[in-house]
Write an enzyme that holds these catalytic residues in place. Structure first.
Site, PDB file in Angstrom:
ATOM      1  N   SER A  86      -0.607  61.741  90.219  1.00 53.19           N
ATOM      2  CA  SER A  86       0.121  62.938  89.791  1.00 53.19           C
ATOM      3  C   SER A  86       1.070  63.407  90.887  1.00 53.19           C
ATOM      4  O   SER A  86       0.845  63.164  92.080  1.00 53.19           O
ATOM      5  CB  SER A  86      -0.869  64.065  89.472  1.00 53.19           C
ATOM      6  OG  SER A  86      -0.196  65.287  89.213  1.00 53.19           O
ATOM      7  N   TYR A 103      -8.132  69.335  91.323  1.00 52.71           N
ATOM      8  CA  TYR A 103      -7.418  68.266  90.626  1.00 52.71           C
ATOM      9  C   TYR A 103      -6.425  67.579  91.557  1.00 52.71           C
ATOM     10  O   TYR A 103      -6.360  66.340  91.619  1.00 52.71           O
ATOM     11  CB  TYR A 103      -6.700  68.857  89.415  1.00 52.71           C
ATOM     12  CG  TYR A 103      -5.820  67.903  88.649  1.00 52.71           C
ATOM     13  CD1 TYR A 103      -6.353  67.052  87.688  1.00 52.71           C
ATOM     14  CD2 TYR A 103      -4.440  67.861  88.863  1.00 52.71           C
ATOM     15  CE1 TYR A 103      -5.541  66.184  86.965  1.00 52.71           C
ATOM     16  CE2 TYR A 103      -3.624  67.006  88.153  1.00 52.71           C
ATOM     17  CZ  TYR A 103      -4.182  66.172  87.203  1.00 52.71           C
ATOM     18  OH  TYR A 103      -3.375  65.312  86.491  1.00 52.71           O
TER      19      TYR A 103
END
Length: 285
Positions: free
Chosen positions: A178, A191
């Site tokens: 990400s 995350y």
């Protein structure tokens, strides 16, 4: 590209979210993507393949000639059936594997089911992920931290370990990381940390599996329009999601899936140990 994402309206969903409730509807390449046989004869497993990026990857792989197995949580069965419909419409086999990947045993059993169902395994896409936002550090519950790392990092390690004996010269492993690994947001603290860990794991796995002829890479998406967004973020953050990118909008799932196609294909035969950003212009370094 269909379905304009330049001005996403306010909306929210219960986790894990549903594709059918997204406004505007996302583009997974159902009609917009045309394959060119780049994955002909390959057998692929895509985790988190029921919706979002995973669905788009499964559809693109099928249109490129691959048979596909998808893993997903049991509560995501409806979305998984929709993915299977599009894979089969492309003339390819689709094996559904409802699996909670948060134990090593579950991942071992998943690989066994996939190899039996597809007759082998050439491409592994570690795409399943979990996130939930919180505004303050003290708001992050311990069980969430454990779930995020178990889903995003441990499962990737366990599944790759279980799949490795079945991968051969020319096979590929692709991890979904990400932009959060490079530009972490405080509300996604845990995350973002898992995605940075996956970047590191990708490089190490490339070194470990390279002598076997197995390539390992990662794709780092930026803001992509999937059910995860309204299901895990406050509605005020969903409005205008992705507008802060240089391209001024969120990305469609199919716009990320094309990177997975490249990395899975023989066109990327000398590409390993790299992270390919698909971020709308946000830097990945």
């Amino acid at each position: 590209m269909s379905n304009d994402l330049s001005n996403i309206p306010v909306q929210q969903q219960e986790w894990p979210g549903s594709t059918s409730a997204l406004d505007p509807a996302p583009d997974h390449g159902e009609t917009s993507y045309t394959g060119h046989g780049r994955l002909a004869g390959k057998k692929a497993l895509v985790t988190g393949g029921d919706s979002g990026i995973g669905r788009a990857v499964a559809i693109a792989f099928a249109k490129e000639g691959a048979d596909v197995a998808i893993a997903y949580l049991p509560e995501e069965q409806d979305d998984a059936e929709e993915t299977r419909k599009h894979v089969e419409a492309a003339g390819r086999k689709c094996v559904l594997c409802p699996t909670d990947q948060r134990t090593e045993q579950a991942n071992a059993e998943l690989v066994t089911k996939v190899v039996e169902g597809l007759g082998g395994l050439d491409v592994l896409v570690n795409n399943a992920g979990y996130q939930m936002t919180h505004s303050e550090l003290e708001d992050f519950p311990g069980e969430q931290i454990e779930r995020t790392f178990a889903t995003n990092v441990f499962a990737t390690f366990w599944l790759t370990k279980a799949a490795a004996p079945h991968l051969k010269d020319g096979s590929a492993v692709i991890n979904t990381t990400s932009i959060q690994a490079f530009q972490p947001s405080e509300p996604l603290l845990d995350y973002a940390a898992t995605k940075a860990a996956l970047n590191n794991l990708t490089v190490n796995l490339a070194s470990e599996l390279g002598p076997r002829g197995v390539r390992v890479n990662a794709v780092a998406p930026g803001p992509i329009w999937t059910p995860l967004i309204p299901a895990t973020m406050p509605e005020e953050k969903v409005e205008g999601f992705g507008a802060d990118t240089p391209l001024g909008r969120a990305g469609q799932p199919i716009e990320v899936a094309t990177a997975f196609v490249y990395l899975a294909s023989d066109e990327a035969s000398y590409v390993s140990g790299t992270v390919l950003g698909v971020t709308g212009g946000k830097p990945v370094f």
